[in-house]
Design a protein around this motif. Structure first.
Motif, PDB file in Angstrom:
ATOM      1  N   ALA A  22       0.837  -1.198   0.000  1.00 44.97           N
ATOM      2  CA  ALA A  22       0.000   0.000   0.000  1.00 44.97           C
ATOM      3  C   ALA A  22       0.875   1.253   0.000  1.00 44.97           C
ATOM      4  CB  ALA A  22      -0.918  -0.012   1.219  1.00 44.97           C
ATOM      5  N   ALA A  23       1.964   1.202   0.767  1.00 46.41           N
ATOM      6  CA  ALA A  23       2.883   2.337   0.797  1.00 46.41           C
ATOM      7  C   ALA A  23       3.530   2.564  -0.567  1.00 46.41           C
ATOM      8  CB  ALA A  23       3.958   2.103   1.864  1.00 46.41           C
ATOM      9  N   LEU A  24       3.935   1.462  -1.244  1.00 41.79           N
ATOM     10  CA  LEU A  24       4.533   1.597  -2.566  1.00 41.79           C
ATOM     11  C   LEU A  24       3.541   2.194  -3.569  1.00 41.79           C
ATOM     12  CD1 LEU A  24       6.541  -1.752  -2.951  1.00 41.79           C
ATOM     13  CD2 LEU A  24       7.445   0.527  -2.464  1.00 41.79           C
ATOM     14  N   LEU A  25       2.292   1.731  -3.516  1.00 45.86           N
ATOM     15  CA  LEU A  25       1.285   2.272  -4.423  1.00 45.86           C
ATOM     16  C   LEU A  25       1.028   3.751  -4.164  1.00 45.86           C
ATOM     17  CD1 LEU A  25      -1.572  -0.365  -4.901  1.00 45.86           C
ATOM     18  CD2 LEU A  25      -0.036   0.578  -6.630  1.00 45.86           C
ATOM     19  N   LEU A  26       0.966   4.134  -2.903  1.00 43.05           N
ATOM     20  CA  LEU A  26       0.747   5.541  -2.576  1.00 43.05           C
ATOM     21  C   LEU A  26       1.899   6.404  -3.087  1.00 43.05           C
ATOM     22  CD1 LEU A  26      -0.682   5.246   1.051  1.00 43.05           C
ATOM     23  CD2 LEU A  26      -1.926   5.847  -1.037  1.00 43.05           C
ATOM     24  N   CYS A  27       3.097   5.833  -3.106  1.00 49.26           N
ATOM     25  CA  CYS A  27       4.255   6.581  -3.617  1.00 49.26           C
ATOM     26  C   CYS A  27       4.193   6.756  -5.127  1.00 49.26           C
ATOM     27  CB  CYS A  27       5.550   5.883  -3.218  1.00 49.26           C
ATOM     28  SG  CYS A  27       5.978   6.008  -1.458  1.00 49.26           S
ATOM     29  N   VAL A  28       3.905   5.673  -5.860  1.00 51.82           N
ATOM     30  CA  VAL A  28       3.893   5.799  -7.321  1.00 51.82           C
ATOM     31  C   VAL A  28       2.675   6.587  -7.797  1.00 51.82           C
ATOM     32  CG1 VAL A  28       5.270   3.743  -7.758  1.00 51.82           C
ATOM     33  CG2 VAL A  28       2.783   3.528  -7.584  1.00 51.82           C
ATOM     34  N   LEU A  29       1.598   6.590  -7.004  1.00 48.48           N
ATOM     35  CA  LEU A  29       0.431   7.404  -7.343  1.00 48.48           C
ATOM     36  C   LEU A  29       0.579   8.841  -6.857  1.00 48.48           C
ATOM     37  CD1 LEU A  29      -2.415   4.827  -6.594  1.00 48.48           C
ATOM     38  CD2 LEU A  29      -1.553   5.549  -8.840  1.00 48.48           C
ATOM     39  N   LYS A  30       1.716   9.120  -6.189  1.00 47.86           N
ATOM     40  CA  LYS A  30       2.093  10.463  -5.734  1.00 47.86           C
ATOM     41  C   LYS A  30       1.190  11.008  -4.638  1.00 47.86           C
ATOM     42  CE  LYS A  30       4.206  11.441 -10.202  1.00 47.86           C
ATOM     43  NZ  LYS A  30       4.265  12.329 -11.388  1.00 47.86           N
ATOM     44  N   ALA A  90      -2.878   1.927 -14.493  1.00 47.41           N
ATOM     45  CA  ALA A  90      -3.087   0.533 -14.871  1.00 47.41           C
ATOM     46  C   ALA A  90      -1.779  -0.248 -14.783  1.00 47.41           C
ATOM     47  CB  ALA A  90      -3.658   0.456 -16.284  1.00 47.41           C
ATOM     48  N   PHE A  91      -0.684   0.375 -15.207  1.00 45.44           N
ATOM     49  CA  PHE A  91       0.613  -0.304 -15.135  1.00 45.44           C
ATOM     50  C   PHE A  91       0.979  -0.600 -13.689  1.00 45.44           C
ATOM     51  CE2 PHE A  91       5.166  -0.684 -14.882  1.00 45.44           C
ATOM     52  CZ  PHE A  91       5.502  -1.414 -15.998  1.00 45.44           C
ATOM     53  N   PHE A  92       0.784   0.345 -12.788  1.00 44.39           N
ATOM     54  CA  PHE A  92       1.123   0.132 -11.380  1.00 44.39           C
ATOM     55  C   PHE A  92       0.280  -0.989 -10.767  1.00 44.39           C
ATOM     56  CE2 PHE A  92       1.963   4.958 -11.490  1.00 44.39           C
ATOM     57  CZ  PHE A  92       3.234   4.754 -12.022  1.00 44.39           C
ATOM     58  N   VAL A  93      -0.983  -1.045 -11.146  1.00 39.64           N
ATOM     59  CA  VAL A  93      -1.862  -2.108 -10.640  1.00 39.64           C
ATOM     60  C   VAL A  93      -1.386  -3.471 -11.130  1.00 39.64           C
ATOM     61  CG1 VAL A  93      -4.200  -3.056 -10.755  1.00 39.64           C
ATOM     62  CG2 VAL A  93      -3.867  -0.608 -10.354  1.00 39.64           C
ATOM     63  N   LEU A  94      -0.990  -3.550 -12.387  1.00 41.62           N
ATOM     64  CA  LEU A  94      -0.503  -4.826 -12.929  1.00 41.62           C
ATOM     65  C   LEU A  94       0.823  -5.222 -12.292  1.00 41.62           C
ATOM     66  CD1 LEU A  94      -1.410  -4.295 -16.687  1.00 41.62           C
ATOM     67  CD2 LEU A  94      -2.513  -5.857 -15.076  1.00 41.62           C
ATOM     68  N   ALA A  95       1.670  -4.239 -11.988  1.00 41.37           N
ATOM     69  CA  ALA A  95       2.915  -4.537 -11.272  1.00 41.37           C
ATOM     70  C   ALA A  95       2.615  -5.088  -9.887  1.00 41.37           C
ATOM     71  CB  ALA A  95       3.770  -3.281 -11.173  1.00 41.37           C
ATOM     72  N   LEU A  96       1.608  -4.520  -9.234  1.00 40.30           N
ATOM     73  CA  LEU A  96       1.186  -5.026  -7.925  1.00 40.30           C
ATOM     74  C   LEU A  96       0.702  -6.471  -8.028  1.00 40.30           C
ATOM     75  CD1 LEU A  96       0.332  -4.467  -4.891  1.00 40.30           C
ATOM     76  CD2 LEU A  96      -1.906  -3.838  -5.843  1.00 40.30           C
ATOM     77  N   LEU A  97      -0.062  -6.784  -9.070  1.00 33.16           N
ATOM     78  CA  LEU A  97      -0.568  -8.149  -9.255  1.00 33.16           C
ATOM     79  C   LEU A  97       0.572  -9.124  -9.530  1.00 33.16           C
ATOM     80  CD1 LEU A  97      -3.796  -7.466 -11.366  1.00 33.16           C
ATOM     81  CD2 LEU A  97      -3.629  -7.999  -8.917  1.00 33.16           C
ATOM     82  N   LEU A 127      11.591  -6.638  -1.144  1.00 31.99           N
ATOM     83  CA  LEU A 127      11.215  -5.820  -2.298  1.00 31.99           C
ATOM     84  C   LEU A 127      10.975  -4.350  -1.937  1.00 31.99           C
ATOM     85  CD1 LEU A 127      10.818  -6.282  -5.355  1.00 31.99           C
ATOM     86  CD2 LEU A 127       8.375  -6.331  -4.906  1.00 31.99           C
ATOM     87  N   PRO A 128      10.227  -4.050  -0.872  1.00 33.20           N
ATOM     88  CA  PRO A 128       9.984  -2.631  -0.569  1.00 33.20           C
ATOM     89  C   PRO A 128      11.230  -1.866  -0.150  1.00 33.20           C
ATOM     90  CG  PRO A 128       9.088  -4.034   1.160  1.00 33.20           C
ATOM     91  CD  PRO A 128       9.465  -4.928   0.032  1.00 33.20           C
ATOM     92  N   LEU A 129      12.322  -2.568   0.154  1.00 34.25           N
ATOM     93  CA  LEU A 129      13.569  -1.872   0.464  1.00 34.25           C
ATOM     94  C   LEU A 129      14.060  -1.049  -0.721  1.00 34.25           C
ATOM     95  CD1 LEU A 129      15.559  -4.680   2.356  1.00 34.25           C
ATOM     96  CD2 LEU A 129      14.245  -2.790   3.344  1.00 34.25           C
ATOM     97  N   LEU A 130      13.628  -1.408  -1.924  1.00 34.18           N
ATOM     98  CA  LEU A 130      14.055  -0.715  -3.135  1.00 34.18           C
ATOM     99  C   LEU A 130      13.215   0.513  -3.446  1.00 34.18           C
ATOM    100  CD1 LEU A 130      14.629  -3.904  -5.284  1.00 34.18           C
ATOM    101  CD2 LEU A 130      16.396  -2.427  -4.320  1.00 34.18           C
ATOM    102  N   GLY A 131      12.162   0.740  -2.659  1.00 28.26           N
ATOM    103  CA  GLY A 131      11.340   1.921  -2.868  1.00 28.26           C
ATOM    104  C   GLY A 131      10.385   1.790  -4.042  1.00 28.26           C
ATOM    105  N   PRO A 132       9.766   2.903  -4.445  1.00 23.95           N
ATOM    106  CA  PRO A 132       8.715   2.854  -5.475  1.00 23.95           C
ATOM    107  C   PRO A 132       9.205   2.484  -6.866  1.00 23.95           C
ATOM    108  CG  PRO A 132       9.259   5.138  -4.904  1.00 23.95           C
ATOM    109  CD  PRO A 132       9.967   4.268  -3.913  1.00 23.95           C
ATOM    110  N   THR A 133      10.513   2.437  -7.084  1.00 26.91           N
ATOM    111  CA  THR A 133      11.036   2.049  -8.398  1.00 26.91           C
ATOM    112  C   THR A 133      10.524   0.679  -8.824  1.00 26.91           C
ATOM    113  OG1 THR A 133      13.046   3.318  -7.965  1.00 26.91           O
ATOM    114  CG2 THR A 133      13.149   1.726  -9.748  1.00 26.91           C
ATOM    115  N   VAL A 134      10.248  -0.198  -7.862  1.00 27.87           N
ATOM    116  CA  VAL A 134       9.854  -1.574  -8.212  1.00 27.87           C
ATOM    117  C   VAL A 134       8.532  -1.622  -8.967  1.00 27.87           C
ATOM    118  CG1 VAL A 134      11.127  -2.555  -6.270  1.00 27.87           C
ATOM    119  CG2 VAL A 134       8.726  -1.972  -5.976  1.00 27.87           C
TER     120      VAL A 134
END
Length: 411
Positions: A22-30, A90-97, A127-134
């Motif tokens: 959830a934290a990663l998604l909030l970051c990439v969604l700004k 959509a890309f971020f959601v697919l990355a999450l999946l 994985l989250p150690l790498l931040g939102p780049t993932v």
């Protein structure tokens, strides 16, 4: 009691996954502003531009930043599966999946006899150690294919081969998953799948293999091991410069081609060592193919002219598969990769401007991150060799004739 403990462990695992993702998604969604440059521009600008070109039925022939095998087009086009969302979302959601798919595979594998749930924990925590780049690159999707291939390898070699062959056409490196595989069925399946998919793209879409020329012309990226030479040289009169080149920030100037050639030589040496290991190795266990894949990708990452942050996603995924096997020899290299992941998010994106400036902080971050990766590669290679290549065995004892005073042993 064991069932209750296992359920509690799974609950904790899923809770940690949910919170971190959830934290990663909030970051990439700004919604949350992560420090450093915007890592999502690759998706919203570059990937989106490629998407528009690919929809016309051709590869981006005039864009030197397109440096990927033809099946990468599928990842770039995949947000079209969610037309009700904006492209980047959509890309971020697919990355999450894809991330969730890796977790499901690791949890399932960890429940088998001789396996361990540690692999799933490595993925969830690492994985989250790498931040939102993932979530802002398609590497997590490629890693999902690679993890599925390795976990299928024990029982389904043909499926493993097919997935590895397909993965190689997504981003080349999954071809190294086959290094420690002994069954010919896996190799045959990989060759057939790779050739079939490649031929399909070559026939149907113009420019399917233009990426080979673009990749050949790359220089030395500022985060690579060889780049440390120029980071230091800038403080001693070297008159080169740092520019955005071929889609990454690279050093340009005197002697850069020498260092790039040196990196290719090291890659060749790593390949030669891997071939020698494969010829001499005789002790193969269920985890050997996984350990070999992790070692090979580590070695090629360290010696590459480019060590982008998203490359760490591959290593975390393979590290997680290694620790799914209780007998894996890769525990220390895995720990070093996780430590390197922490430093990676600091050098990009948090303090990337220090890296570009080659100031003491930037140089220190790169030296530590790359040093950890070099140590992990060397220790992984040593552990793989010791576990699989027989050492010098003692000479057989020659039986001595019995003395006259000794009574013969009755049978």
């Amino acid at each position: 009691m064991r069932t209750t403990a296992a359920r509690g462990s799974l609950t904790g695992l899923l809770l940690l996954w949910g919170l971190t993702r959830a934290a990663l998604l909030l970051c990439v969604l700004k919604v949350i502003v992560f420090p450093g440059p915007d890592v999502t521009s690759d998706v919203s600008v570059i990937y989106r531009g490629w998407y528009e070109v690919l929809l016309t039925g051709t590869f981006p022939l005039d864009d030197v930043t397109w440096q990927y095998p033809p099946a990468a087009a599928l990842a770039v086009l995949s947000p079209g599966l969610l037309p009700f969302l904006e492209y980047a979302t959509a890309f971020f959601v697919l990355a999450l999946l894809a991330d969730l798919a890796v977790l499901a595979l690791l949890v399932h594998a960890g429940r088998r006899p001789g396996r361990s749930p540690r692999g799933a924990w490595v993925w969830v925590a690492g994985l989250p150690l790498l931040g939102p780049t993932v979530y802002a690159r398609y590497d997590v999707m490629v890693t999902a294919v690679a993890v599925a291939a390795l976990l299928a390898g024990v029982r389904h070699p043909r499926l493993m081969g097919a997935l590895a062959g397909f993965g190689a056409l997504l981003k080349v490196w999954p071809a190294m998953l086959l290094l420690g595989v002994r069954r010919r069925a896996a190799w045959a399946s990989a060759a057939a799948t790779g050739a079939g998919v490649a031929a399909l793209f070559a026939v149907t879409v113009p420019g399917a293999f233009a990426f080979l020329t673009f990749q050949r012309d790359r220089g030395t990226e500022v985060e690579s091991l060889g780049a440390l030479v120029f980071h230091v040289a800038r403080h001693h009169g070297w008159d080169g410069e740092v520019l955005l080149n071929y889609g990454s920030v690279e050093f340009l100037g005197p002697y850069v081609t020498w260092v790039s050639t040196g990196a290719l030589f090291l890659t060749g040496a790593a390949f030669a060592w891997l071939v020698l290991w494969r010829l001499l190795a005789t002790r193969f266990e269920a985890h050997t193919a996984v350990d070999a894949a992790f070692t090979a990708v580590l070695m090629f990452t360290v010696t590459s002219r480019v060590i982008s942050p998203q490359y760490m996603v591959w290593l975390v995924g393979l590290a997680a598969v290694c620790l799914c096997f209780r007998e894996s020899r890769m525990r220390l290299p895995v720990a070093l990769v996780l430590a390197a992941s922490v430093v990676t998010v600091l050098e990009f994106p948090v303090w990337f401007h220090h890296v570009v400036a080659s100031d003491p902080l930037g140089i220190a971050l790169l030296a530590v991150r790359n040093g950890l990766l070099v140590a992990a590669a060397l220790l992984a290679a040593r552990a793989l060799w010791r576990a699989t290549v027989p050492g010098r065995r003692p000479l057989p004892t020659v039986p001595q004739p019995a003395r006259a005073t000794e009574a013969p042993v009755s049978s």
